[in-house]
Enzyme design. Structure first.
Site, PDB file in Angstrom:
ATOM      1  N   CYS A 349       0.833  -1.207   0.000  1.00 62.66           N
ATOM      2  CA  CYS A 349       0.000   0.000   0.000  1.00 62.66           C
ATOM      3  C   CYS A 349       0.866   1.255   0.000  1.00 62.66           C
ATOM      4  O   CYS A 349       0.934   1.990   0.993  1.00 62.66           O
ATOM      5  CB  CYS A 349      -0.922  -0.017   1.207  1.00 62.66           C
ATOM      6  SG  CYS A 349      -1.959  -1.473   1.206  1.00 62.66           S
ATOM      7  N   TYR A 378      21.664  -6.829  -3.099  1.00 58.92           N
ATOM      8  CA  TYR A 378      20.821  -5.801  -2.505  1.00 58.92           C
ATOM      9  C   TYR A 378      19.338  -6.058  -2.814  1.00 58.92           C
ATOM     10  O   TYR A 378      18.575  -5.123  -3.046  1.00 58.92           O
ATOM     11  CB  TYR A 378      21.267  -4.396  -2.947  1.00 58.92           C
ATOM     12  CG  TYR A 378      22.743  -4.164  -2.669  1.00 58.92           C
ATOM     13  CD1 TYR A 378      23.210  -4.059  -1.368  1.00 58.92           C
ATOM     14  CD2 TYR A 378      23.678  -4.105  -3.710  1.00 58.92           C
ATOM     15  CE1 TYR A 378      24.565  -3.890  -1.102  1.00 58.92           C
ATOM     16  CE2 TYR A 378      25.038  -3.933  -3.445  1.00 58.92           C
ATOM     17  CZ  TYR A 378      25.472  -3.823  -2.144  1.00 58.92           C
ATOM     18  OH  TYR A 378      26.813  -3.654  -1.880  1.00 58.92           O
TER      19      TYR A 378
HETATM   20  N1  LLP Z   1      32.817  -2.119   1.025  1.00 59.61           N
HETATM   21  C1  LLP Z   1      32.182  -1.099   1.631  1.00 59.61           C
HETATM   22  C2  LLP Z   1      32.867  -0.378   2.708  1.00 59.61           C
HETATM   23  C3  LLP Z   1      30.891  -0.738   1.222  1.00 59.61           C
HETATM   24  O1  LLP Z   1      30.277   0.279   1.825  1.00 59.61           O
HETATM   25  C4  LLP Z   1      30.256  -1.447   0.174  1.00 59.61           C
HETATM   26  C5  LLP Z   1      28.912  -1.115  -0.259  1.00 59.61           C
HETATM   27  C6  LLP Z   1      30.964  -2.524  -0.416  1.00 59.61           C
HETATM   28  C7  LLP Z   1      32.239  -2.817   0.018  1.00 59.61           C
HETATM   29  C8  LLP Z   1      30.381  -3.351  -1.514  1.00 59.61           C
HETATM   30  O2  LLP Z   1      30.077  -2.569  -2.613  1.00 59.61           O
HETATM   31  P1  LLP Z   1      29.673  -3.232  -4.021  1.00 59.61           P
HETATM   32  O3  LLP Z   1      30.861  -3.998  -4.515  1.00 59.61           O
HETATM   33  O4  LLP Z   1      28.504  -4.110  -3.780  1.00 59.61           O
HETATM   34  O5  LLP Z   1      29.363  -2.066  -4.885  1.00 59.61           O
HETATM   35  N2  LLP Z   1      22.082  -0.825  -1.665  1.00 59.61           N
HETATM   36  C9  LLP Z   1      22.785  -0.174  -2.744  1.00 59.61           C
HETATM   37  C10 LLP Z   1      24.266  -0.380  -2.676  1.00 59.61           C
HETATM   38  C11 LLP Z   1      24.866   0.115  -1.377  1.00 59.61           C
HETATM   39  C12 LLP Z   1      26.340  -0.169  -1.288  1.00 59.61           C
HETATM   40  C13 LLP Z   1      26.834   0.128   0.068  1.00 59.61           C
HETATM   41  N3  LLP Z   1      28.213  -0.184   0.267  1.00 59.61           N
HETATM   42  C14 LLP Z   1      22.210  -0.686  -4.068  1.00 59.61           C
HETATM   43  O6  LLP Z   1      21.274  -1.471  -4.054  1.00 59.61           O
HETATM   44  O7  LLP Z   1      22.637  -0.249  -5.140  1.00 59.61           O
END
Ligand code: LLP
Length: 427
Positions: A349, A378
């Protein structure tokens, strides 16, 4: 949008969508919907490709659990040699339960509690990435209490600008809540020298997620290198250089997969010059394309000049479209060949509960199976029980077999922690 953003693990055979060698419809019938489906083959392929690209430099991959902390996924990656990157006591617990040892784990996060720092030290983690002076002193006090020396990395805010699709997933510019400002790090390193129960051995950054170019890695790493040089001068030999996550994946036609060789060419020489071990913390790069979300079409309806496909999944399962305006390719598991311009919405909703808006895609009827692609990262981890919706099931496929690796929540799960007869305390 065509098939080109799809990996071969989720492709059509004779007109119906398969997850590796299992028809999506078979999984949906047996596990119900909504259900996340992960491909072990995609995880393996992506891990091996990154490890191969970085083979020329001493490195360790620490998979970032925040993207998807499912135990089956952790097991696949751990067996390939991955370590873990955790940002909470809960993720630490999950990593340990999935068989990672303390020395395979690095612990980060801007708001670690004293309890979490204690748990990390007790687990004997490889590195705690500290984000502020106050945290450094708290860690010193806890390590002293436990009679250990905490292995510390400084998460630096390198103040670099990134190009990525949403402001919420940029983290390394001046004014962001993350990290120690790079121009304050040397002073803090000197203060750390005076502490007996912390040892500064690493520098860390994470400049953002879904990075459209490799330039921020180059710019940020250069900042870390300069700092490391000065820190060595100040008596803090830096053994680890952690460049975070952020490698992008292809959600849409306009997105590109990262050039891993170019990534290695940018990173390796600098890390070698620093005489340090490289740490990378990818989350999305492994998990996103390994997963799809299967949902059933409940209704079609026309309202205010728009055509709606109402599905049994929405923002409670996949928040990314409504939270970041993110694009996920959606198709029918068995397309009729007809196309339509529709909004795909969930049952929640909220007007913001959508998976796609004004999208030309396969036309669909009630009962059809929707496949929402690139949903492995995510997705489940950001899902909620809003509207008292039980969380979806998670399935892993590996070749011609599949298993439910997380059962769908039941109504009883929703109320399990509620106290029907609260224990009132008089004070
Ligand atoms: N290391 C740190 C310190 C981080 O803050 C993050 C992600 C990663 C590694 C991993 O990042 P990746 O390789 O997945 O880009 N919820 C959002 C993404 C938030 C990412 C937060 N930090 C989305 O759905 O796009």
């Amino acid at each position: 949008m065509g098939q080109s953003v799809l990996t071969t693990a989720f492709a059509r055979r004779d007109g119906v969508l398969y997850c590796e060698d299992v028809p999506a419809e078979t999984i949906a019938r047996q596990a119900g919907t909504p259900t996340f489906v992960y491909s072990a083959a995609v995880l393996r392929d992506r891990y091996r490709r990154l490890a191969a690209a970085l083979a020329g430099v001493k490195h360790r991959v620490h998979y970032s659990l925040k993207a998807n902390a499912n135990r089956a996924i952790l097991s696949v990656l751990r067996e390939l040699g991955s370590g873990a990157d955790v940002v909470s006591g809960g993720e630490l617990h999950r990593a340990l339960r999935a068989g990672f040892h303390g020395h395979d784990i690095i612990f980060g996060g801007v708001g670690k509690t004293g309890q979490e720092l204690r748990e990390a030290l007790k687990a004997g983690v490889k590195l705690i990435n500290v984000e502020s002076e106050a945290e450094l002193y708290l860690l010193e006090a806890i390590a002293r209490e436990l009679g250990v020396v905490a292995p510390v990395g400084f998460r630096i805010n390198p103040d670099v600008t990134v190009e990525n699709p949403h402001a919420y997933i940029a983290t390394g510019s001046r004014g962001h809540k993350f990290g120690i400002p790079h121009d304050e790090a040397l002073d803090l390193a000197k203060k750390a020298r005076a502490l007996e129960h912390v040892e500064l051995i690493g520098l860390d950054m994470h400049v953002g997620s879904q990075l459209a170019t490799l330039e921020p890695y180059r710019a940020g790493l250069e900042r870390l290198r300069e700092l490391a040089e000065r820190m060595v001068g100040a008596g803090a030999p830096i053994r680890y250089v952690d460049i975070g996550g952020g490698l992008p994946v292809r959600y849409d036609e306009g997105d590109v997969e990262p050039d891993l060789d170019a990534f290695a060419r940018i990173i390796s020489p600098v890390v070698k010059r620093m005489n340090a071990e490289l740490i990378v913390e990818p989350g999305r790069f492994f998990a996103a394309a390994s997963g799809v979300l299967l949902a059933r079409v409940l209704y079609r309806k026309r309202s205010g000049g728009k055509d709606y496909v109402i599905a049994d999944a929405g923002m409670t399962e996949l928040l990314r479209p409504s939270h970041y305006d993110a694009y996920h390719l959606i198709e029918s598991a068995k397309p009729s060949g007809e196309r339509a311009v529709v909004d795909v919405v969930g049952p929640v909703c909220e007007s913001g509960d959508f998976l796609a808006q004004d999208r030309e895609m396969d036309d669909m009827e009630p009962g059809d199976l929707l496949v929402i692609h690139t949903a492995g990262a995510y997705g489940y981890v950001m899902s909620s029980n809003y509207n008292a919706r039980p969380k979806a099931a998670e399935v892993m496929v590996d070749g011609a077999r599949f298993a439910v690796v997380t059962a769908r929540e039941s109504y009883d799960d929703l109320t399990r922690l509620e106290q029907a007869h609260p224990d009132w305390r008089d004070v």
